[in-house]
Design an enzyme around this catalytic site. Structure first.
Site, PDB file in Angstrom:
ATOM      1  N   LYS A  58      11.662  60.405  33.706  1.00  0.00           N
ATOM      2  CA  LYS A  58      13.401  60.787  33.643  1.00  0.00           C
ATOM      3  C   LYS A  58      13.948  59.759  32.626  1.00  0.00           C
ATOM      4  CE  LYS A  58      17.434  60.926  36.259  1.00  0.00           C
ATOM      5  NZ  LYS A  58      18.256  60.931  37.783  1.00  0.00           N
TER       6      LYS A  58
ATOM      7  N   CYS B 166       5.935  63.746  42.841  1.00  0.00           N
ATOM      8  CA  CYS B 166       6.492  62.621  42.062  1.00  0.00           C
ATOM      9  C   CYS B 166       6.184  61.444  43.106  1.00  0.00           C
ATOM     10  CB  CYS B 166       7.763  62.788  41.698  1.00  0.00           C
ATOM     11  SG  CYS B 166       8.488  61.266  41.239  1.00  0.00           S
TER      12      CYS B 166
ATOM     13  N   ASP C 185       4.750  68.577  41.526  1.00  0.00           N
ATOM     14  CA  ASP C 185       4.326  68.442  40.198  1.00  0.00           C
ATOM     15  C   ASP C 185       2.968  69.664  40.109  1.00  0.00           C
ATOM     16  OD1 ASP C 185       6.025  66.473  39.442  1.00  0.00           O
ATOM     17  OD2 ASP C 185       4.522  65.095  39.879  1.00  0.00           O
TER      18      ASP C 185
ATOM     19  N   GLU D  58      -0.352  60.559  35.338  1.00  0.00           N
ATOM     20  CA  GLU D  58      -1.327  59.845  34.584  1.00  0.00           C
ATOM     21  C   GLU D  58      -2.469  59.292  35.921  1.00  0.00           C
ATOM     22  OE1 GLU D  58       2.504  59.224  32.293  1.00  0.00           O
ATOM     23  OE2 GLU D  58       1.972  59.457  34.427  1.00  0.00           O
TER      24      GLU D  58
ATOM     25  N   ARG E 193       9.063  69.066  33.173  1.00  0.00           N
ATOM     26  CA  ARG E 193      10.243  68.793  33.978  1.00  0.00           C
ATOM     27  C   ARG E 193      11.272  68.288  33.160  1.00  0.00           C
ATOM     28  NH1 ARG E 193       9.318  65.584  39.233  1.00  0.00           N
ATOM     29  NH2 ARG E 193       8.479  67.690  40.220  1.00  0.00           N
TER      30      ARG E 193
END
Length: 275
Positions: free
Chosen positions: A84, A182, A189, A222, A250
């Site tokens: 973000k 998330c 995700d 990751e 996203r």
């Protein structure tokens, strides 16, 4: 130390439209790596390949410019950038004047270098090159063809096993059923994953069930890929292993981590249909 909980994830954010590098929020990799037994030098190579679809700035006459950007962050970097904050950072270019795309590219490179603590690669593509951006699915044998029962929805590495008494094989396996959440917000995700290896043949049913077991797991992209790599590496003991995931975008960004046990060229950053 920056932690995910201190980031802008899940919070109302003011959108800044004048360039501001301080919006970038780095998060150390070390804490989550320690959870999977990785301390010191990681037993893998690779990078996180980002694609930015919403990059825009003003030229020196105030005319808006647009581009795609491919950013490559080496996995040796001590930090990742929280996604973000990356989006907010790129939005800060919107009403800022730059001389040309090269100026934008070099500014992004310098700022991300500083945030992650390592040298990154940045490539920008102008509209005249957009039609050269291909769409291609991951190559390999699809695990999704298997009719398996799935009852685990948090990571279950005990589902992984290999045929150690049989001759070694070379295989590339894929799945479109990877889903995690998330780490901070719990938002879903969605991803696809490719696992290439040489060594004892991995049981495909167990591997698919294992990948599905990430479905309710909260972790960044990751971190999920590194967890998959380490679980397969330790439980199935391949001679060589590569894990590559491509997640849907996203906030105008997608993240595509690649980890491999041996130095090799990165896969081409080619988006899939769902991206």
């Amino acid at each position: 130390m920056n932690t995910p909980e201190h980031s802008q994830l899940g919070k109302s954010s003011a959108y800044v439209d004048q360039y501001d590098a301080s919006l970038l929020f780095p998060i150390p990799r070390a804490e989550k790596r320690a959870e999977i037994g990785v301390t010191g030098t990681p037993p893998f190579f690779g990078a996180d390949m980002w694609t930015a679809f919403e990059l825009s700035w003003l030229n020196m006459r105030g005319k808006p410019q647009v581009a795609l950007a491919h950013i490559t962050v080496p996995c040796e970097s001590p930090n990742i950038v929280e996604s973000k904050s990356f989006k907010l950072y790129l939005n800060s270019f919107n009403n800022t004047r730059f001389s040309d795309a090269r100026d934008v590219r070099e500014r992004i490179r310098a700022d991300i270098n500083a945030a992650v603590g390592a040298g990154v690669g940045v490539k920008t593509l102008g509209p005249e090159l957009f039609d050269r951006e291909p769409v291609h699915e991951l190559d390999g044998l699809s695990l999704d063809r298997l009719d398996v029962e799935c009852i685990h929805f948090t990571p279950a590495p005990e589902l992984l096993f290999a045929e150690f008494d049989e001759p070694p094989v070379d295989e590339t396996l894929t799945s479109n059923l990877l889903k995690s959440n998330c780490l901070v917000t719990g938002q879903p995700d969605w991803g696809s994953v490719q696992i290439s290896y040489s060594g004892p043949q991995i049981n495909q049913e167990g591997l698919l069930q294992y990948l599905v077991s990430f479905r309710n797991h909260n972790e960044f992209h990751e971190q999920c890929v590194e967890r998959i790599f380490m679980d397969v590496w330790t439980r199935c003991r391949p001679l060589k292993l590569s894990v590559y995931a491509r997640y849907t975008r996203r906030g105008g960004l997608d993240i595509n981590p690649f980890r491999t046990s041996h130095p090799q060229a990165l896969p081409a950053n080619i988006r899939m249909a769902r991206q």
